[in-house]
Design a protein around this motif. Structure first.
Motif, PDB file in Angstrom:
ATOM      1  N   ILE A 253       0.822  -1.209   0.000  1.00  0.00           N
ATOM      2  CA  ILE A 253       0.000   0.000   0.000  1.00  0.00           C
ATOM      3  C   ILE A 253       0.854   1.255   0.000  1.00  0.00           C
ATOM      4  O   ILE A 253       1.837   1.353   0.742  1.00  0.00           O
ATOM      5  N   SER A 269       0.756   6.308   4.649  1.00  0.00           N
ATOM      6  CA  SER A 269       0.704   4.941   5.174  1.00  0.00           C
ATOM      7  C   SER A 269       1.281   4.028   4.096  1.00  0.00           C
ATOM      8  O   SER A 269       0.752   3.969   2.988  1.00  0.00           O
ATOM      9  N   SER A 276       0.959  -2.111   7.306  1.00  0.00           N
ATOM     10  CA  SER A 276       0.864  -0.684   6.982  1.00  0.00           C
ATOM     11  C   SER A 276       1.301   0.151   8.184  1.00  0.00           C
ATOM     12  O   SER A 276       0.788  -0.004   9.292  1.00  0.00           O
ATOM     13  N   ILE A 297      -2.906  -2.379  11.567  1.00  0.00           N
ATOM     14  CA  ILE A 297      -3.081  -1.392  10.499  1.00  0.00           C
ATOM     15  C   ILE A 297      -2.839  -0.012  11.092  1.00  0.00           C
ATOM     16  O   ILE A 297      -3.456   0.355  12.098  1.00  0.00           O
ATOM     17  N   ASN A 298      -1.919   0.743  10.512  1.00  0.00           N
ATOM     18  CA  ASN A 298      -1.651   2.117  10.945  1.00  0.00           C
ATOM     19  C   ASN A 298      -1.794   3.004   9.726  1.00  0.00           C
ATOM     20  O   ASN A 298      -1.021   2.875   8.770  1.00  0.00           O
ATOM     21  N   THR A 299      -2.783   3.897   9.740  1.00  0.00           N
ATOM     22  CA  THR A 299      -3.064   4.657   8.524  1.00  0.00           C
ATOM     23  C   THR A 299      -3.742   5.985   8.868  1.00  0.00           C
ATOM     24  O   THR A 299      -3.929   6.323  10.036  1.00  0.00           O
ATOM     25  N   TYR A 341     -15.642   2.006  16.822  1.00  0.00           N
ATOM     26  CA  TYR A 341     -14.973   2.322  15.560  1.00  0.00           C
ATOM     27  C   TYR A 341     -14.819   3.836  15.439  1.00  0.00           C
ATOM     28  O   TYR A 341     -15.808   4.561  15.309  1.00  0.00           O
TER      29      TYR A 341
ATOM     30  N   ASN B 119      -9.766   0.583   5.059  1.00  0.00           N
ATOM     31  CA  ASN B 119     -10.158  -0.575   4.264  1.00  0.00           C
ATOM     32  C   ASN B 119      -9.048  -1.043   3.325  1.00  0.00           C
ATOM     33  O   ASN B 119      -8.962  -2.225   3.013  1.00  0.00           O
ATOM     34  N   GLY B 121      -5.971  -1.075   4.194  1.00  0.00           N
ATOM     35  CA  GLY B 121      -5.180  -1.901   5.106  1.00  0.00           C
ATOM     36  C   GLY B 121      -5.837  -3.259   5.329  1.00  0.00           C
ATOM     37  O   GLY B 121      -5.177  -4.296   5.311  1.00  0.00           O
ATOM     38  N   LEU B 122      -7.163  -3.241   5.491  1.00  0.00           N
ATOM     39  CA  LEU B 122      -7.899  -4.483   5.738  1.00  0.00           C
ATOM     40  C   LEU B 122      -7.839  -5.403   4.513  1.00  0.00           C
ATOM     41  O   LEU B 122      -7.660  -6.625   4.635  1.00  0.00           O
ATOM     42  N   ARG B 125      -4.592  -7.075   4.413  1.00  0.00           N
ATOM     43  CA  ARG B 125      -4.500  -8.130   5.420  1.00  0.00           C
ATOM     44  C   ARG B 125      -5.184  -9.414   4.912  1.00  0.00           C
ATOM     45  O   ARG B 125      -4.708 -10.515   5.147  1.00  0.00           O
TER      46      ARG B 125
END
Lengths: 439, 177
Positions: A253, A269, A276, A297-299, A341, B119, B121-122, B125
């Motif tokens: 990414i 990121s 990420s 996940i770090n973004t 969330y 998303n 990132g998801l 994964r």
């Protein structure tokens, strides 16, 4: 895909593009006020006298200013047909008439040719109807063809004089539109328009996704994520020269670009290490520094206005929440706690309020998190709201929403009282980003 | 004069529309046609096709074979491979192990809920989960690339669970067989 199919595909796309272009040039956002403020300030913007050479513009300056003030939700401009007088200079004003019509403030003015012969000048006066005092008396220079911008600048000055914070009318918004090209094909466009939706211009067109536009602090450049190569890349594009540069195209990414307030760094990121992480790119030296180091996940990095902290989204505690850290990646602390969330933080100009995507089951809304109290306040109605972006004066938050199956933009005042929607006629609109104040 | 221009413009638009319409007549979408360069082998040489032979390239196009299946679905905000999809991943991993020149892209996707960058990132994964199982079974890491599209490439566009389910996926895309 075989060569034959590919060539057919190319032909098809161009064919539809040709058809679509003239339509897209007119695909302007239509702003609809959903909720206004009760007790909005009554003001009369009298049509400005046109004393310049040539014909007056199709849309009167006073109409643009009235529309701006109305959209802010804080003003109730008087209808032009209800005006008994049409003064353009202070001595012509008969205050008694306006008092009878229950107007608090009066904006009058005239447009003349610029003394230096280059463009025009908008001379304007803001008056307090009750005291008879002149609150503002200024001349706004306008370049040739820039009358709309001039009207926005006058609106900014009036807003600041009466509300106490700078207006954000002479700013721009960036957003992504997606139109159907038939079959599986879509056209993604990165569009820049005036804050009132006028003058939309597509600065990037592609059949692959575009997302996450982010303004440079001087309003000259946009960083965004492009899938033009089939993979995510971060591109920085100059709005004036049209030149663009791919600043990150590593494996995995390349996403979520955000400029630092001084414009020198770009936080992103990147998943080049396998997960990420937030990285910082020095745009002057091209040096790249890794800030987070965590398997999660770090973004969605976002700088605090003073440039000393970076907020970001991480699911290191199991679900996405907003965290903050120092610029060197130290002192990571969790910021949001309420709800399962919270993501995609955008920071208000005061540095105290964070707008986030707040998710609860299938419901995603824009909420405002107050740093001092730690309280979270939901501002939007959902069910699929995302991508909040603060107006540079902190007054409104622009975000992406859904109306049926169509993607639209919506805006809500930071106090939740004023709402409006921005709808394009055919295309899906998403990923809004409000520009900084452009002086 | 003005109306003459309009007529011409209208005629051009109609012509262009007609041209586009002609070209968009939906072709029957066939499954990837066999490359014509390679002549069909003589029937004598053709071994009977065993759908459970995951080393045989012909099974990639055989609807009876697990190798024909290329999509792994996931639960909301999850990236663990559910047991019912494991056989698909295993079959392709065996194929890759037996065919070292074969290459795949694992495209990770999510549903529309939540923020786009999260998303991404998801989706990655989800691609990585499939990548890890494949390499554990013996596929080479050089054969596999993970690309996340997040929520940008949905196969279904309605906002309901039925649609979201179909969008939460990893697609196995062969770039070389």
């Amino acid at each position: 895909m075989t060569a034959k199919r590919r060539s057919l595909f190319t032909r098809l796309s161009w064919c539809w593009l040709l058809l679509a272009l003239p339509l897209l040039a007119h695909a302007q956002l239509r702003i609809e006020i959903v909720d206004g403020v009760e007790g909005a300030m009554p003001i009369a913007v009298v049509p400005f006298a046109w004393e310049a050479d040539g014909p007056p513009p199709a849309t009167a300056i006073s109409d643009i200013i009235s529309a701006n003030l109305y959209r802010s939700g804080l003003f109730a401009p008087m209808e032009e047909r209800d005006m008994i007088d049409r003064p353009s200079r202070p001595p012509e004003v008969r205050f008694g008439t306006w008092r009878l019509q229950r107007v608090d403030h009066l904006l009058i003015g005239r447009v003349t040719d610029s003394p230096d012969g280059f463009g025009q000048e908008i001379e304007y006066h803001l008056l307090d109807v009750h005291s008879g005092r002149v609150l503002l008396s200024r001349a706004q220079p306008v370049g040739p063809g820039d009358l709309r911008l001039g009207a926005h600048r006058v609106s900014d000055a009036v807003y600041e004089a009466l509300i106490g914070i700078p207006g954000a009318f002479a700013t721009r918004i960036a957003y992504v539109t997606v139109s159907d090209l038939g079959g599986e094909d879509e056209l993604f466009e990165l569009v820049v328009a005036d804050a009132d939706g006028f003058n939309p211009q597509a600065i990037v067109r592609n059949t692959q996704p575009i997302l996450s536009p982010s303004w440079s602090p001087d309003g000259r450049q946009l960083a965004y994520v492009s899938f033009a190569t089939g993979r995510s890349n971060v591109v920085v594009q100059d709005l004036y020269t049209g030149q663009n540069r791919t600043v990150s195209s590593d494996r995995g990414i390349n996403g979520a670009p955000a400029f630092s307030p001084d414009g020198r760094y770009l936080a992103m990121s990147l998943s080049r290490t396998g997960s990420s992480e937030i990285w910082l790119l020095d745009l002057q030296t091209d040096r790249l520094q890794q800030l987070t180091n965590h398997w999660s996940i770090n973004t969605e990095p976002a700088f605090s206005p003073d440039g000393r902290a970076i907020y970001f989204t991480s699911d290191r505690a199991g679900r996405p929440q907003v965290y903050a850290m120092n610029l060197d990646g130290t002192d990571v602390r969790r910021v949001t706690h309420e709800g399962r969330y919270n993501a995609r933080a955008t920071i208000g100009p005061d540095g105290q309020r964070l707008a986030v995507v707040h998710g609860d089951g299938n419901d995603f809304r824009i909420a405002l998190h107050h740093r001092d109290s730690g309280q979270l306040r939901v501002l939007s109605n959902g069910p699929l709201d995302e991508s909040p972006s603060f107006a540079p004066n902190g007054s409104m938050i622009l975000y992406a929403a859904r109306r049926g199956e169509q993607g639209i933009l919506a805006a809500v005042s930071a106090d939740g009282r004023v709402r409006q929607t921005l709808v394009a006629s055919a295309a899906d609109v998403r990923e809004p980003a409000w520009s900084p104040l452009i002086r | 004069m003005k109306s003459a221009f309009r007529l011409i413009a209208l005629a051009m638009l109609v012509a262009l529309l007609a041209a586009c319409a002609r070209e968009t007549v939906p072709e029957p979408a066939p499954p990837e046609p066999a490359p014509p360069a390679r002549p069909a082998p003589a029937p004598v040489e053709t071994a009977a096709l065993d759908p459970r032979d995951f080393t045989d390239p012909r099974n990639l196009d055989n609807t009876d074979s697990v190798l024909y299946q290329r999509v792994i679905y996931f639960e909301f905000d999850r990236s663990t491979i559910q047991s019912q999809y494991e056989p698909i991943v295993r079959a392709h991993a065996e194929y890759l192990r037996a065919n070292p020149s074969a290459r795949v892209i694992l495209e990770g996707h999510t549903d529309e809920r939540g923020s786009r960058e999260y998303n991404l990132g998801l989706g990655e994964r989800r691609g990585n989960s499939v990548y890890e199982l494949m390499t554990a079974i013996g596929a080479s890491s050089r054969q596999i690339e993970v690309v996340s599209y997040g929520e940008e490439r949905p196969v279904c566009r309605q906002s309901n669970e039925d649609c979201w389910q179909r969008n939460r996926r990893t697609e196995i895309v062969y770039t070389a067989r």
